[in-house]
Design a protein around this motif. Structure first.
Motif, PDB file in Angstrom:
ATOM      1  N   GLU A  23      -6.325   6.120 -17.099  1.00 36.17           N
ATOM      2  CA  GLU A  23      -5.252   6.724 -17.241  1.00 36.17           C
ATOM      3  C   GLU A  23      -3.912   5.834 -16.986  1.00 36.17           C
ATOM      4  O   GLU A  23      -4.050   4.932 -16.222  1.00 36.17           O
ATOM      5  CB  GLU A  23      -5.457   8.016 -16.234  1.00 36.17           C
ATOM      6  N   LEU A  24      -2.901   6.112 -17.534  1.00 33.05           N
ATOM      7  CA  LEU A  24      -1.749   5.404 -17.209  1.00 33.05           C
ATOM      8  C   LEU A  24      -1.448   5.563 -15.873  1.00 33.05           C
ATOM      9  O   LEU A  24      -1.425   6.493 -14.934  1.00 33.05           O
ATOM     10  CB  LEU A  24      -0.454   6.101 -18.113  1.00 33.05           C
ATOM     11  N   GLY A  25      -1.136   4.443 -15.099  1.00 25.80           N
ATOM     12  CA  GLY A  25      -0.751   4.218 -13.680  1.00 25.80           C
ATOM     13  C   GLY A  25      -1.959   3.743 -13.005  1.00 25.80           C
ATOM     14  O   GLY A  25      -1.722   3.329 -11.939  1.00 25.80           O
ATOM     15  N   ASP A  26      -3.381   3.870 -13.594  1.00 24.78           N
ATOM     16  CA  ASP A  26      -4.542   3.397 -12.676  1.00 24.78           C
ATOM     17  C   ASP A  26      -4.530   1.904 -12.318  1.00 24.78           C
ATOM     18  O   ASP A  26      -4.721   1.572 -11.279  1.00 24.78           O
ATOM     19  CB  ASP A  26      -5.866   3.635 -13.464  1.00 24.78           C
ATOM     20  N   PHE A  27      -4.029   1.086 -13.190  1.00 27.55           N
ATOM     21  CA  PHE A  27      -3.786  -0.312 -13.095  1.00 27.55           C
ATOM     22  C   PHE A  27      -2.801  -0.473 -11.621  1.00 27.55           C
ATOM     23  O   PHE A  27      -3.189  -1.477 -10.748  1.00 27.55           O
ATOM     24  CB  PHE A  27      -3.384  -1.178 -14.199  1.00 27.55           C
ATOM     25  N   SER A  28      -1.706   0.416 -11.554  1.00 29.78           N
ATOM     26  CA  SER A  28      -0.756   0.117 -10.371  1.00 29.78           C
ATOM     27  C   SER A  28      -1.506   0.375  -9.147  1.00 29.78           C
ATOM     28  O   SER A  28      -1.477  -0.049  -8.116  1.00 29.78           O
ATOM     29  CB  SER A  28       0.415   0.946 -10.753  1.00 29.78           C
ATOM     30  N   VAL A  29      -2.296   1.375  -9.433  1.00 34.79           N
ATOM     31  CA  VAL A  29      -2.916   2.148  -8.049  1.00 34.79           C
ATOM     32  C   VAL A  29      -3.958   1.004  -7.450  1.00 34.79           C
ATOM     33  O   VAL A  29      -4.089   0.756  -6.236  1.00 34.79           O
ATOM     34  CB  VAL A  29      -3.737   3.560  -8.378  1.00 34.79           C
ATOM     35  N   VAL A  30      -4.716   0.372  -8.661  1.00 26.86           N
ATOM     36  CA  VAL A  30      -5.853  -0.794  -8.262  1.00 26.86           C
ATOM     37  C   VAL A  30      -5.225  -1.881  -7.445  1.00 26.86           C
ATOM     38  O   VAL A  30      -5.574  -2.359  -6.476  1.00 26.86           O
ATOM     39  CB  VAL A  30      -6.470  -0.880  -9.247  1.00 26.86           C
ATOM     40  N   LEU A  31      -3.888  -2.292  -8.118  1.00 24.65           N
ATOM     41  CA  LEU A  31      -3.221  -3.502  -7.581  1.00 24.65           C
ATOM     42  C   LEU A  31      -2.631  -3.072  -6.286  1.00 24.65           C
ATOM     43  O   LEU A  31      -2.828  -3.850  -5.152  1.00 24.65           O
ATOM     44  CB  LEU A  31      -2.028  -3.622  -8.444  1.00 24.65           C
ATOM     45  N   ASP A  32      -2.066  -1.859  -5.946  1.00 26.69           N
ATOM     46  CA  ASP A  32      -1.709  -1.551  -4.738  1.00 26.69           C
ATOM     47  C   ASP A  32      -2.589  -1.480  -3.630  1.00 26.69           C
ATOM     48  O   ASP A  32      -2.394  -1.951  -2.573  1.00 26.69           O
ATOM     49  CB  ASP A  32      -1.166  -0.314  -4.933  1.00 26.69           C
ATOM     50  N   ASP A  33      -3.764  -0.982  -3.985  1.00 27.40           N
ATOM     51  CA  ASP A  33      -5.087  -0.797  -3.014  1.00 27.40           C
ATOM     52  C   ASP A  33      -5.526  -2.048  -2.661  1.00 27.40           C
ATOM     53  O   ASP A  33      -5.677  -2.504  -1.726  1.00 27.40           O
ATOM     54  CB  ASP A  33      -6.322   0.038  -3.677  1.00 27.40           C
ATOM     55  N   ARG A  34      -5.545  -3.013  -3.690  1.00 28.54           N
ATOM     56  CA  ARG A  34      -5.986  -4.537  -3.449  1.00 28.54           C
ATOM     57  C   ARG A  34      -5.046  -5.285  -2.569  1.00 28.54           C
ATOM     58  O   ARG A  34      -5.570  -6.048  -1.570  1.00 28.54           O
ATOM     59  CB  ARG A  34      -6.358  -5.379  -4.977  1.00 28.54           C
ATOM     60  N   ILE A  35      -3.722  -5.213  -2.806  1.00 26.03           N
ATOM     61  CA  ILE A  35      -2.877  -5.798  -2.032  1.00 26.03           C
ATOM     62  C   ILE A  35      -2.949  -5.335  -0.488  1.00 26.03           C
ATOM     63  O   ILE A  35      -2.522  -6.133   0.416  1.00 26.03           O
ATOM     64  CB  ILE A  35      -1.687  -5.547  -2.737  1.00 26.03           C
ATOM     65  N   LYS A  36      -2.927  -4.076  -0.339  1.00 23.58           N
ATOM     66  CA  LYS A  36      -2.983  -3.349   0.806  1.00 23.58           C
ATOM     67  C   LYS A  36      -4.121  -3.892   1.791  1.00 23.58           C
ATOM     68  O   LYS A  36      -4.160  -4.152   2.910  1.00 23.58           O
ATOM     69  CB  LYS A  36      -3.059  -1.780   0.924  1.00 23.58           C
TER      70      LYS A  36
END
Length: 140
Positions: A23-36
């Motif tokens: 879904e739109l935005g999933d990639f941003s969430v994955v990146l955010d989680d990985r960076i954190k």
């Protein structure tokens, strides 16, 4: 070809999110989680808090500046003071003087270039022309 890459990337991102479809935005969430996660590894903290990365980078930079300055702990202005001290020492070593006066570096550079102790107007031109026409330019 690009549609196939797009599909594969979306499938992988969906898997990371434990979803059936991207879904739109999933990639941003994955990146955010990985960076954190990476920030937590870097800081040694269990949970990420806003600002952790900035605080960690600030701490590490100050630690390295303190080492560079030969101190145990960083204080504001240490880097400027150390750079000024090292620059002055380098200039004094280059000029062979105990005290710096404005123009000493230029005078020493001219002296090194011309090979003369006392500069007179035209010395640089004479040296350049001599090098050019005396075969010192690498051609004999």
């Amino acid at each position: 070809f690009s549609k196939e890459i797009d599909r594969r990337v979306k499938d992988e991102v969906a898997k990371m999110r434990e979803k059936d479809e991207y879904e739109l935005g999933d990639f941003s969430v994955v990146l955010d989680d990985r960076i954190k996660e990476m920030v937590c590894e870097m800081t040694g903290k269990e949970e990420y808090e806003f600002g952790d990365l900035s605080v960690e980078i600030d701490k590490r930079v100050k630690s390295e500046v303190a080492k560079f300055c030969g101190k145990d702990e960083y204080e504001f202005g240490d880097l400027s003071v150390e750079l000024a001290k090292r620059t002055k020492a380098g200039v004094l070593k280059y000029t062979g003087k105990d005290d710096y006066q404005f123009g000493d570096v230029t005078k020493q550079a001219i002296k090194n270039f011309t090979g003369k102790e006392d500069y007179q107007f035209g010395d640089v031109t004479k040296k350049l022309m001599g090098n050019l026409f005396s075969g010192k330019n690498g051609k004999n």
